[in-house]
Write a protein that holds these residues in place. Structure first.
Motif, PDB file in Angstrom:
ATOM      1  N   UNK A 149      -6.228   2.250  -6.933  1.00 53.30           N
ATOM      2  CA  UNK A 149      -4.866   2.490  -6.467  1.00 53.30           C
ATOM      3  C   UNK A 149      -4.045   3.403  -7.345  1.00 53.30           C
ATOM      4  N   UNK A 150      -2.732   3.235  -7.266  1.00 56.04           N
ATOM      5  CA  UNK A 150      -1.790   4.175  -7.869  1.00 56.04           C
ATOM      6  C   UNK A 150      -1.943   4.272  -9.385  1.00 56.04           C
ATOM      7  N   UNK A 151      -2.104   3.139 -10.061  1.00 58.11           N
ATOM      8  CA  UNK A 151      -2.245   3.170 -11.515  1.00 58.11           C
ATOM      9  C   UNK A 151      -3.435   4.008 -11.946  1.00 58.11           C
ATOM     10  N   UNK A 152      -4.530   3.877 -11.225  1.00 54.87           N
ATOM     11  CA  UNK A 152      -5.719   4.675 -11.517  1.00 54.87           C
ATOM     12  C   UNK A 152      -5.456   6.150 -11.230  1.00 54.87           C
ATOM     13  N   UNK A 153      -4.756   6.443 -10.138  1.00 55.48           N
ATOM     14  CA  UNK A 153      -4.440   7.828  -9.786  1.00 55.48           C
ATOM     15  C   UNK A 153      -3.564   8.482 -10.847  1.00 55.48           C
TER      16      UNK A 153
ATOM     17  N   UNK B 204       7.079   2.801  -1.153  1.00 56.20           N
ATOM     18  CA  UNK B 204       6.233   2.682   0.035  1.00 56.20           C
ATOM     19  C   UNK B 204       4.765   2.812  -0.324  1.00 56.20           C
ATOM     20  N   UNK B 205       4.438   3.797  -1.170  1.00 56.97           N
ATOM     21  CA  UNK B 205       3.062   3.955  -1.619  1.00 56.97           C
ATOM     22  C   UNK B 205       2.585   2.693  -2.337  1.00 56.97           C
ATOM     23  N   UNK B 206       3.445   2.185  -3.214  1.00 54.18           N
ATOM     24  CA  UNK B 206       3.053   1.041  -4.036  1.00 54.18           C
ATOM     25  C   UNK B 206       2.795  -0.198  -3.193  1.00 54.18           C
ATOM     26  N   UNK B 207       3.728  -0.524  -2.273  1.00 51.52           N
ATOM     27  CA  UNK B 207       3.576  -1.749  -1.495  1.00 51.52           C
ATOM     28  C   UNK B 207       2.436  -1.642  -0.483  1.00 51.52           C
ATOM     29  N   UNK B 208       2.205  -0.470   0.098  1.00 50.19           N
ATOM     30  CA  UNK B 208       1.053  -0.298   0.988  1.00 50.19           C
ATOM     31  C   UNK B 208      -0.246  -0.429   0.202  1.00 50.19           C
ATOM     32  N   UNK B 209      -0.261   0.180  -0.959  1.00 47.14           N
ATOM     33  CA  UNK B 209      -1.417   0.132  -1.845  1.00 47.14           C
ATOM     34  C   UNK B 209      -1.746  -1.316  -2.217  1.00 47.14           C
ATOM     35  N   UNK B 210      -0.750  -2.010  -2.707  1.00 43.10           N
ATOM     36  CA  UNK B 210      -0.936  -3.398  -3.151  1.00 43.10           C
ATOM     37  C   UNK B 210      -1.326  -4.301  -1.976  1.00 43.10           C
ATOM     38  N   UNK B 211      -0.669  -4.143  -0.838  1.00 44.80           N
ATOM     39  CA  UNK B 211      -0.940  -4.998   0.321  1.00 44.80           C
ATOM     40  C   UNK B 211      -2.350  -4.785   0.864  1.00 44.80           C
ATOM     41  N   UNK B 212      -2.779  -3.536   0.916  1.00 38.47           N
ATOM     42  CA  UNK B 212      -4.114  -3.246   1.443  1.00 38.47           C
ATOM     43  C   UNK B 212      -5.200  -3.805   0.529  1.00 38.47           C
ATOM     44  N   UNK B 213      -5.021  -3.649  -0.774  1.00 38.04           N
ATOM     45  CA  UNK B 213      -5.989  -4.207  -1.713  1.00 38.04           C
ATOM     46  C   UNK B 213      -6.029  -5.722  -1.655  1.00 38.04           C
ATOM     47  N   UNK B 214      -4.844  -6.347  -1.603  1.00 34.21           N
ATOM     48  CA  UNK B 214      -4.787  -7.804  -1.536  1.00 34.21           C
ATOM     49  C   UNK B 214      -5.397  -8.315  -0.234  1.00 34.21           C
ATOM     50  N   UNK B 215      -5.198  -7.586   0.855  1.00 37.25           N
ATOM     51  CA  UNK B 215      -5.781  -7.988   2.136  1.00 37.25           C
ATOM     52  C   UNK B 215      -7.300  -8.037   2.055  1.00 37.25           C
ATOM     53  N   UNK B 216      -7.897  -7.071   1.413  1.00 39.04           N
ATOM     54  CA  UNK B 216      -9.357  -7.075   1.261  1.00 39.04           C
ATOM     55  C   UNK B 216      -9.820  -8.265   0.422  1.00 39.04           C
ATOM     56  N   UNK B 217      -9.085  -8.540  -0.646  1.00 38.51           N
ATOM     57  CA  UNK B 217      -9.431  -9.683  -1.496  1.00 38.51           C
ATOM     58  C   UNK B 217      -9.321 -10.987  -0.704  1.00 38.51           C
ATOM     59  N   UNK B 218      -8.270 -11.144   0.094  1.00 36.47           N
ATOM     60  CA  UNK B 218      -8.078 -12.366   0.866  1.00 36.47           C
ATOM     61  C   UNK B 218      -9.159 -12.523   1.930  1.00 36.47           C
TER      62      UNK B 218
END
Length: 252
Positions: free
Chosen positions: A73-77, A95-109
């Motif tokens: 995600x963003x930190x890596x970029x 917007x980038x941050x929350x979409x990034x975080x939500x998409x990653x968390x969705x995969x984990x869940x």
């Protein structure tokens, strides 16, 4: 477009995780259970012990997956110097941050839920689907509820690991934030052990949701579960909020 970039970076880990869970699912279906050693109505002590076994077995692999997903995600970029290009798009950083975080968390869940469905199948085949009276309570608790509690506990822990790692990558502007998050978690565990050793009356809150409480050595459903879940959820959300605060003030 940006979520597609996140997906390209994380899809191998996501796919391998689901393949492993699929293999476990097939193994459970092929497993034959001997009913001689399993009582028709297992005691609450047996259920509590089995619940802890299943929970502890999944903690390490799920936390490792959450740890890895948090490094994308963003930190890596930002560490790869592509953040300046990404944030040049006509959208807010939040917007980038929350979409990034939500998409990653969705995969984990999704991984958490799929694995716990396999655990539920294992419980169901080994112990049946009846109700179990807890301690001196007259309330029958279905076996499926125990599996649901396992899933909730796993989700809260992996969400914490993911969010902390995600925040750490933004702090360091690098995927090396995984080491910072691992150090924080390990330090918290060590601090808890030190406090327990020198001050037995004090104890740090556990990283795991406390499902059971013990009265006269008999496990019962712990009180204030709703409050525990709410507090842990708020702690998980504090990390992306802090990440947004830092990201909006970062010089990229």
């Amino acid at each position: 477009m940006y979520l597609w970039k996140y997906w390209r970076e994380s899809r191998i880990l996501f796919g391998v995780s689901l393949l492993v869970i699929g293999g476990l699912f097939v193994a459970v279906l092929r497993e034959r259970f001997e009913t001689n050693g399993i009582p028709a109505e297992p005691s609450v002590n047996q259920i509590a012990a089995l619940w802890m076994v299943f929970l502890n077995l999944q903690i390490f692999p799920l936390c490792f997956v959450a740890w890895m997903f948090g490094s994308f995600g963003i930190g890596r970029d930002m560490g790869e110097h592509s953040g300046s290009f990404i944030f040049s798009r006509p959208r807010k950083r939040a917007q980038f941050m929350w979409q990034d975080w939500s998409f990653g968390l969705l995969q984990v869940l999704m991984i958490d839920i799929c694995l716990n469905l396999v655990i539920w199948l294992q419980f169901h085949r080994a112990l049946g689907a009846g109700s179990i009276a807890l301690g001196h309570q007259d309330i029958g608790v279905p076996v499926s509820q125990f599996c649901g509690m396992t899933c909730i506990a796993a989700i809260l822990l992996t969400a914490l690991v993911f969010s902390l790692t995600y925040f750490s990558t933004i702090v360091l502007k690098s995927a090396r934030g995984v080491f910072l998050s691992a150090g924080v978690l390990l330090g918290y565990i060590v601090l808890g052990m030190v406090i327990r050793h020198y001050w037995p009356g004090l104890e740090l809150p556990s990283l795991l949701l406390q499902i059971f409480s013990f009265s006269h050595h008999t496990p019962t459903i712990g009180g204030h579960l709703g409050l525990q879940i709410a507090i842990r959820t708020m702690i998980v959300l504090l990390f992306p909020i802090a990440a947004q605060f830092m990201l909006e003030r970062a010089d990229i």
